[in-house]
Write an enzyme that holds these catalytic residues in place. Sequence first.
Site, PDB file in Angstrom:
ATOM      1  CG  ASN A  23      -2.141  -0.923   0.951  1.00 58.33           C
ATOM      2  OD1 ASN A  23      -2.281  -1.494  -0.131  1.00 58.33           O
ATOM      3  ND2 ASN A  23      -2.982  -1.080   1.965  1.00 58.33           N
ATOM      4  CB  CYS A 126     -14.394  -3.699  -5.200  1.00 61.84           C
ATOM      5  SG  CYS A 126     -14.054  -3.346  -3.507  1.00 61.84           S
ATOM      6  NE  ARG A 131     -12.171  -0.117  -1.133  1.00 62.29           N
ATOM      7  CZ  ARG A 131     -11.033  -0.798  -1.139  1.00 62.29           C
ATOM      8  NH1 ARG A 131     -11.011  -2.018  -1.575  1.00 62.29           N
ATOM      9  NH2 ARG A 131      -9.925  -0.269  -0.715  1.00 62.29           N
ATOM     10  NE  ARG A 408      -5.583  -7.474  -5.940  1.00 60.30           N
ATOM     11  CZ  ARG A 408      -6.459  -6.780  -5.222  1.00 60.30           C
ATOM     12  NH1 ARG A 408      -7.596  -7.323  -4.867  1.00 60.30           N
ATOM     13  NH2 ARG A 408      -6.213  -5.542  -4.875  1.00 60.30           N
TER      14      ARG A 408
HETATM   15  C1  UD1 Z   1      -6.655   2.017   1.436  1.00 61.46           C
HETATM   16  C2  UD1 Z   1      -5.915   0.698   1.345  1.00 61.46           C
HETATM   17  C3  UD1 Z   1      -6.780  -0.453   1.823  1.00 61.46           C
HETATM   18  C4  UD1 Z   1      -7.329  -0.150   3.220  1.00 61.46           C
HETATM   19  C5  UD1 Z   1      -7.999   1.217   3.264  1.00 61.46           C
HETATM   20  C6  UD1 Z   1      -8.408   1.622   4.678  1.00 61.46           C
HETATM   21  C7  UD1 Z   1      -4.353   0.988  -0.484  1.00 61.46           C
HETATM   22  C8  UD1 Z   1      -3.932   0.607  -1.861  1.00 61.46           C
HETATM   23  N1  UD1 Z   1      -5.505   0.475  -0.042  1.00 61.46           N
HETATM   24  O1  UD1 Z   1      -7.783   1.921   0.555  1.00 61.46           O
HETATM   25  O2  UD1 Z   1      -5.991  -1.648   1.821  1.00 61.46           O
HETATM   26  O3  UD1 Z   1      -8.277  -1.150   3.563  1.00 61.46           O
HETATM   27  O4  UD1 Z   1      -7.091   2.229   2.776  1.00 61.46           O
HETATM   28  O5  UD1 Z   1      -7.307   1.603   5.515  1.00 61.46           O
HETATM   29  O6  UD1 Z   1      -3.663   1.723   0.188  1.00 61.46           O
HETATM   30  N2  UD1 Z   1     -14.459   6.771   1.069  1.00 61.46           N
HETATM   31  C9  UD1 Z   1     -15.496   7.584   0.621  1.00 61.46           C
HETATM   32  N3  UD1 Z   1     -15.256   8.397  -0.448  1.00 61.46           N
HETATM   33  C10 UD1 Z   1     -14.061   8.419  -1.101  1.00 61.46           C
HETATM   34  C11 UD1 Z   1     -13.016   7.593  -0.631  1.00 61.46           C
HETATM   35  C12 UD1 Z   1     -13.251   6.779   0.455  1.00 61.46           C
HETATM   36  O7  UD1 Z   1     -16.591   7.585   1.190  1.00 61.46           O
HETATM   37  O8  UD1 Z   1     -13.918   9.182  -2.062  1.00 61.46           O
HETATM   38  C13 UD1 Z   1     -14.699   5.891   2.238  1.00 61.46           C
HETATM   39  C14 UD1 Z   1     -14.557   4.418   1.911  1.00 61.46           C
HETATM   40  O9  UD1 Z   1     -15.741   3.873   1.367  1.00 61.46           O
HETATM   41  C15 UD1 Z   1     -14.227   3.837   3.272  1.00 61.46           C
HETATM   42  C16 UD1 Z   1     -13.377   4.946   3.914  1.00 61.46           C
HETATM   43  O10 UD1 Z   1     -13.682   6.140   3.196  1.00 61.46           O
HETATM   44  O11 UD1 Z   1     -15.398   3.679   4.025  1.00 61.46           O
HETATM   45  C17 UD1 Z   1     -11.884   4.716   3.903  1.00 61.46           C
HETATM   46  O12 UD1 Z   1     -11.471   4.396   2.579  1.00 61.46           O
HETATM   47  P1  UD1 Z   1     -10.010   4.776   2.064  1.00 61.46           P
HETATM   48  O13 UD1 Z   1      -9.142   5.063   3.223  1.00 61.46           O
HETATM   49  O14 UD1 Z   1     -10.141   5.824   1.008  1.00 61.46           O
HETATM   50  O15 UD1 Z   1      -9.552   3.414   1.384  1.00 61.46           O
HETATM   51  P2  UD1 Z   1      -8.575   3.249   0.142  1.00 61.46           P
HETATM   52  O16 UD1 Z   1      -7.641   4.390   0.064  1.00 61.46           O
HETATM   53  O17 UD1 Z   1      -9.370   2.883  -1.072  1.00 61.46           O
END
Ligand code: UD1
Length: 429
Positions: A23, A126, A131, A408
């Site tokens: 990550n 997904c 997400r 992965r």
């Molecule tokens: C990253 C990690 C993943 C980890 C997650 C939370 C990588 C490649 N992936 O995923 O392994 O499980 O952090 O620690 O680093 N959200 C929204 N709107 C957005 C973006 C996010 O509502 O535009 C929400 C998501 O649905 C979730 C929360 O915010 O409930 C946290 O997600 P986020 O921290 O953004 O996850 P990723 O960056 O996709």
Amino acid sequence: MDRIRIYGGQRLNGTIPISGAKNATLPLMIASLLTDKTLVLDNVPRLADVNLLQRILGNHGVDIMVSGKRSGETQYDGQTLHISAANVIDTTAPYELVSRMRASFWVVAPLVARMGEAKVSMPGGCAIGTRPVDLLIMALERLGVEIEIDRGYVIARAKSGLKGGEIKFPKVTVGGTHTALMAASLARGTTVIENAAREPEVTDVADCLNKMGAKITGAGTSRIVVEGVAKLGGAHHRVLPDRIETGTYAMAAAMAGGDVLLENARSELLQAALDVLVRAGVEITATNTGVRVKRNGSGLAPVEVTTSPFPGFPTDLQAQLMALMTRAKGTSHITETIFENRFMHVQELVRLGAHIQLDGECATIEGVSALKGAPVMATDLRASVSLVIAALAAEGETIVNRVYHLDRGFERLEDKLAACGAAIERLSG
Ligand code: UD1
């Protein structure tokens, strides 16, 4: 399709080398798009997601050279990538590629910041919930990017460059924080990011961006300040160790019993998870070379855990902890607050004999005295590794199908566990 066969009941003893963090590697590779100079990354793990991102970046014209093995290096040493985005030939990231890995959506930020435009497919749903990317888009808009959504694509434009601004995230988002950092680094003026993600991978990316010439302060806290610069240069950066891989093998050792050194691991990157293991009765010692995990004879105590952003207990270790708690002496509760629907592993653990009840975002796990091997399959990366952990303590044979999920995010998982005495092998084809 490859499968993994495990015969449970073997203790784990020995050393498991911890690879570079997936990550952190993914956003670091994406950050190469911010400069026409070469970014050199050391300690890059050999993972399917890294190979896929190489293809995605290749599509934009990024040239990636993988160094050969140096003398004295073992099969477990990470690779070195020389990444050059000197000639960006295409600012479109198509659906066929983005849909296979959500994080590839993050290319939108460096592309629009350096090239003034980007067209990136929406990643779609997904297996672990909806997400969305609304907060990533909000962050770009705060920096003056015009966003249009057309036929499943996000079209981002900033013909006269980005302008610093204030970005206040209503919830903590790792991807949102990476996006804001990359975009703000090349914006005119100052950007303040409030409620930023404090995950160590965010700090690692900020460190690398600073080596490239960015002016970022406060990474690792919830308020990050970025003074934009006109241009970024090359850098040489070593990817930090993978805290999720570390926590996963710590739980594997706790499940199987034994004494394992997790080499290169840094305990401060996953203190909340290690504290939970200590509460469960596992012996954890931070050493000069890594983290030592030991459980001899004593049973596991049940725990109460709620996932939360760093420095809390990570959602990416929730499935593994649940597998471990299936063998605790008593009832555990695990609450998942980050992703809805991240309980796909529950039904498969139940097939192995676990007693788990789901009520909304809370799982109640009643420890059982034995699990029994069975064929299982998983729908995401962390869920599939939780089945491997359960299988290590299950009687008889477990076959884990759809191993591509494991590939992965876990480098040579079966080799690392087999080297410590697990009866585990990959069945090809
Ligand atoms: C990253 C990690 C993943 C980890 C997650 C939370 C990588 C490649 N992936 O995923 O392994 O499980 O952090 O620690 O680093 N959200 C929204 N709107 C957005 C973006 C996010 O509502 O535009 C929400 C998501 O649905 C979730 C929360 O915010 O409930 C946290 O997600 P986020 O921290 O953004 O996850 P990723 O960056 O996709």
